[in-house]
Design an enzyme around this catalytic site. Structure first.
Site, mmCIF file in Angstrom:
data_model
loop_
_atom_site.group_PDB
_atom_site.id
_atom_site.type_symbol
_atom_site.label_atom_id
_atom_site.label_comp_id
_atom_site.label_asym_id
_atom_site.label_seq_id
_atom_site.Cartn_x
_atom_site.Cartn_y
_atom_site.Cartn_z
ATOM 1 N N SER A 180 1.551 -10.094 18.522
ATOM 2 C CA SER A 180 2.274 -10.368 17.783
ATOM 3 C C SER A 180 3.849 -10.323 18.283
ATOM 4 O O SER A 180 4.917 -10.957 17.995
ATOM 5 C CB SER A 180 2.395 -9.852 16.262
ATOM 6 O OG SER A 180 2.266 -8.526 16.348
ATOM 7 N N CYS A 213 5.317 19.749 -6.040
ATOM 8 C CA CYS A 213 6.407 19.075 -6.734
ATOM 9 C C CYS A 213 7.409 20.117 -7.237
ATOM 10 O O CYS A 213 7.298 21.327 -7.606
ATOM 11 C CB CYS A 213 5.731 18.370 -7.846
ATOM 12 S SG CYS A 213 6.861 17.455 -8.936
ATOM 13 N N CYS A 268 2.502 15.580 -12.671
ATOM 14 C CA CYS A 268 3.577 14.716 -13.455
ATOM 15 C C CYS A 268 3.878 13.239 -12.916
ATOM 16 O O CYS A 268 4.610 12.546 -13.609
ATOM 17 C CB CYS A 268 4.999 15.513 -13.669
ATOM 18 S SG CYS A 268 6.035 15.348 -11.931
ATOM 19 N N HIS A 277 0.779 -1.275 -0.081
ATOM 20 C CA HIS A 277 -0.041 -0.013 -0.151
ATOM 21 C C HIS A 277 0.993 1.266 0.060
ATOM 22 O O HIS A 277 0.440 2.389 0.355
ATOM 23 C CB HIS A 277 -0.993 0.252 1.306
ATOM 24 C CG HIS A 277 -1.896 -0.980 1.313
ATOM 25 N ND1 HIS A 277 -2.837 -1.609 2.304
ATOM 26 C CD2 HIS A 277 -2.484 -1.751 -0.029
ATOM 27 C CE1 HIS A 277 -3.563 -2.660 1.660
ATOM 28 N NE2 HIS A 277 -3.382 -2.632 0.262
HETATM 29 C C1 BJW Z 1 -3.197 -7.502 16.439
HETATM 30 C C2 BJW Z 1 -2.437 -6.438 17.430
HETATM 31 C C3 BJW Z 1 -1.137 -7.067 18.126
HETATM 32 C C4 BJW Z 1 -4.148 -5.595 17.047
HETATM 33 N N1 BJW Z 1 -0.773 -8.220 17.652
HETATM 34 N N2 BJW Z 1 -2.295 -8.475 16.266
HETATM 35 C C5 BJW Z 1 -12.975 -7.738 -3.630
HETATM 36 C C6 BJW Z 1 -14.337 -7.797 -2.861
HETATM 37 C C7 BJW Z 1 -14.631 -6.849 -2.123
HETATM 38 C C8 BJW Z 1 -14.089 -5.572 -2.390
HETATM 39 C C9 BJW Z 1 -12.936 -5.397 -3.076
HETATM 40 C C10 BJW Z 1 -12.477 -6.416 -3.718
HETATM 41 N N3 BJW Z 1 -11.204 -6.088 -4.495
HETATM 42 C C11 BJW Z 1 -11.193 -4.717 -4.155
HETATM 43 C C12 BJW Z 1 -12.348 -4.317 -3.430
HETATM 44 C C13 BJW Z 1 -12.224 -2.652 -2.995
HETATM 45 C C14 BJW Z 1 -11.389 -2.625 -2.014
HETATM 46 C C15 BJW Z 1 -11.644 -3.464 -0.578
HETATM 47 O O1 BJW Z 1 -10.881 -4.281 -0.321
HETATM 48 N N4 BJW Z 1 -12.776 -3.111 -0.007
HETATM 49 C C16 BJW Z 1 -13.158 -4.120 1.191
HETATM 50 C C17 BJW Z 1 -12.848 -3.235 2.379
HETATM 51 C C18 BJW Z 1 -14.363 -4.497 1.221
HETATM 52 N N5 BJW Z 1 -10.053 -2.815 -2.252
HETATM 53 C C19 BJW Z 1 -9.541 -1.697 -3.011
HETATM 54 O O2 BJW Z 1 -9.920 -0.786 -3.193
HETATM 55 C C20 BJW Z 1 -7.921 -1.854 -3.292
HETATM 56 N N6 BJW Z 1 -7.727 -1.748 -4.642
HETATM 57 C C21 BJW Z 1 -7.962 -2.868 -5.671
HETATM 58 O O3 BJW Z 1 -8.464 -3.656 -5.381
HETATM 59 O O4 BJW Z 1 -7.869 -2.342 -6.760
HETATM 60 C C22 BJW Z 1 -8.688 -2.832 -7.858
HETATM 61 C C23 BJW Z 1 -10.028 -2.751 -7.503
HETATM 62 C C24 BJW Z 1 -10.507 -1.470 -7.319
HETATM 63 C C25 BJW Z 1 -11.987 -1.060 -7.143
HETATM 64 C C26 BJW Z 1 -12.980 -2.293 -7.225
HETATM 65 C C27 BJW Z 1 -12.416 -3.446 -7.716
HETATM 66 C C28 BJW Z 1 -11.038 -3.821 -7.686
HETATM 67 C C29 BJW Z 1 -7.044 -0.938 -2.619
HETATM 68 C C30 BJW Z 1 -7.102 -1.214 -1.088
HETATM 69 C C31 BJW Z 1 -6.234 -0.023 -0.526
HETATM 70 C C32 BJW Z 1 -6.534 -0.036 1.270
HETATM 71 N N7 BJW Z 1 -5.507 1.132 1.632
HETATM 72 C C33 BJW Z 1 -5.554 1.411 2.979
HETATM 73 C C34 BJW Z 1 -4.769 2.754 3.216
HETATM 74 C C35 BJW Z 1 -3.229 2.757 2.776
HETATM 75 C C36 BJW Z 1 -2.690 3.861 3.198
HETATM 76 C C37 BJW Z 1 -2.850 4.439 4.568
HETATM 77 O O5 BJW Z 1 -2.229 3.680 5.434
HETATM 78 O O6 BJW Z 1 -3.138 5.357 5.025
HETATM 79 O O7 BJW Z 1 -4.708 0.328 3.488
HETATM 80 S S1 BJW Z 1 -7.041 1.008 4.024
HETATM 81 C C38 BJW Z 1 -6.350 0.203 5.181
HETATM 82 O O8 BJW Z 1 -6.593 -1.067 5.411
HETATM 83 C C39 BJW Z 1 -4.839 0.340 4.908
HETATM 84 C C40 BJW Z 1 -4.319 -1.206 5.567
HETATM 85 O O9 BJW Z 1 -3.282 -1.710 4.935
HETATM 86 C C41 BJW Z 1 -5.578 -1.870 5.210
HETATM 87 C C42 BJW Z 1 -5.859 -3.127 6.007
HETATM 88 O O10 BJW Z 1 -5.775 -2.938 7.187
HETATM 89 P P1 BJW Z 1 -5.073 -3.930 8.318
HETATM 90 O O11 BJW Z 1 -3.766 -3.871 8.050
HETATM 91 O O12 BJW Z 1 -5.760 -5.135 8.331
HETATM 92 O O13 BJW Z 1 -5.439 -3.193 9.732
HETATM 93 P P2 BJW Z 1 -6.798 -3.288 10.562
HETATM 94 O O14 BJW Z 1 -6.848 -2.168 11.566
HETATM 95 O O15 BJW Z 1 -7.891 -3.547 9.756
HETATM 96 O O16 BJW Z 1 -6.581 -4.663 11.548
HETATM 97 C C43 BJW Z 1 -5.664 -4.827 12.524
HETATM 98 C C44 BJW Z 1 -5.403 -6.233 13.014
HETATM 99 O O17 BJW Z 1 -4.355 -6.274 13.784
HETATM 100 C C45 BJW Z 1 -6.729 -6.692 13.535
HETATM 101 O O18 BJW Z 1 -7.208 -8.026 13.211
HETATM 102 C C46 BJW Z 1 -6.294 -6.933 15.046
HETATM 103 O O19 BJW Z 1 -7.366 -7.994 15.858
HETATM 104 C C47 BJW Z 1 -4.825 -7.252 14.911
HETATM 105 N N8 BJW Z 1 -4.069 -6.532 16.047
HETATM 106 N N9 BJW Z 1 -3.431 -5.427 17.774
HETATM 107 C C48 BJW Z 1 -1.393 -9.017 16.668
HETATM 108 N N10 BJW Z 1 -0.891 -6.477 19.081
HETATM 109 ZN ZN ZN Z 2 5.196 17.071 -10.619
#
Ligand code: BJW
Ligand code: ZN
Length: 268
Positions: free
Chosen positions: A259, A175, A138, A127
């Protein structure tokens, strides 16, 4: 559904010993104990916004000042944070795999750069990165560690205020080449992962016989699809999470807990 997951370190160790291609997929949970808020659950709010509401191209188009305040705040948090024992355990696993002639790839959804700071090499940042910018005009991508990234953001981004800085666009990060508006080089909802990242990920998952999924809620695609994919191809999935997730039932192993404790325990 019946719980079939094992938490036997001994059994996990023997699977790891026999694995030829090990992949780690990490999410926000691995950095939680470094003091970096996760997206979902506790700490997932910034001001009154759900963090995922701000991680969209629409939010940036509507209010680039607000979105830059949010990312400036997160840069500040991460700059003051350090990797934890979980990051170090993953880095040590990579070195061990190299010594044992196993393939190893680290895929992270995190943009914080803490894996690299813990010593991991060739991290695939699915990401993007908090420490890179991309020009909206650009498209040039640059590394940028300036704190603050521009004068107008100095002292802004506090999470406990309702006051928006409303910085004029010309005073936001610009930029150096074309003076276009810069944005964080991260992947927002509805945007595609970079082609090179997709290629490296597909190569990693191809023939992966052990996938460790650490600290991700496994709801955001495409990363949420990796565990089911590895399992479908006969690989073993091990989950490290404080909670259960939608992929838990794909897992042979489940190490439930922080973790920073469970990774060093399981990886010895
Ligand atoms: C612990 C702990 C400890 C706590 N020890 N554990 C197929 C089906 C449905 C939807 C889609 C699909 N394909 C694509 C989509 C759309 C969308 C999507 O997935 N939507 C869903 C929400 C339904 N995906 C996209 O848009 C992606 N693009 C894409 O697929 O392009 C093609 C396309 C586009 C449109 C339609 C179809 C296809 C892009 C996704 C980009 C996500 N971006 C973000 C922001 C990044 C920048 C930033 O950081 O600001 O990424 S959103 C946010 O969520 C961030 C994270 O990387 C991501 C995942 O979160 P993560 O890491 O799992 O964190 P949490 O907070 O959710 O979970 C933490 C976990 O840790 C928990 O389980 C806790 O229990 C645990 N935990 N403490 C161990 N100490
Ligand atoms: Zn530029």
């Amino acid at each position: 559904q019946q719980r079939l997951m094992s938490d036997s370190v001994q059994d996990f160790t023997s699977v790891l010993q026999n694995a030829k291609k090990v992949v780690v997929l990490s999410g926000a949970g691995i950095s939680a104990e470094s003091g970096i808020p996760t997206f979902r659950g506790e700490g997932g709010l910034w001001r009154d916004y759900d963090a995922t509401e701000l991680a969209t191209p629409g939010a940036f188009a509507a209010n680039p000042s607000l979105v830059w305040e949010f990312y400036h705040y997160r840069r500040t948090i991460v700059a003051g944070a350090a990797p934890n024992a979980g990051h170090y355990a993953v880095a040590a696993l990579q070195r061990r795999c190299r010594r044992q002639d196993k393939d190893f790839v680290l895929l992270t959804q995190n943009i914080d750069g803490l894996h690299a700071r813990a010593g991991s090499n060739d991290v695939v940042e699915l990401h993007g990165s908090l420490w890179k910018t991309r020009c909206c005009h650009c498209k040039a991508v640059e590394t940028n560690r300036d704190m603050p990234i521009c004068a107008a953001l100095d002292g802004k981004g506090a999470p406990d205020t309702a006051n928006e800085a409303n910085i004029p666009s010309m005073q936001l990060p610009r930029c150096q080449k074309c003076n276009g508006l810069l944005r964080p080089h991260v992947v927002w909802f509805g945007e595609c992962l970079e082609r090179d990242v997709m290629n490296r990920t597909n190569d990693a998952l191809q023939g992966c016989d052990l996938l460790l999924v650490v600290g991700t809620s496994a709801v955001v695609y495409p990363a949420a699809g990796y565990a089911p994919m590895v399992k479908a191809h006969g690989g073993v999935v091990a989950e490290f999470n404080t909670e259960d997730t939608p992929i838990s039932y794909n897992c042979r192993f489940k190490f439930q807990g922080p973790s920073s404790v469970k990774l060093p325990l399981a990886l010895g």
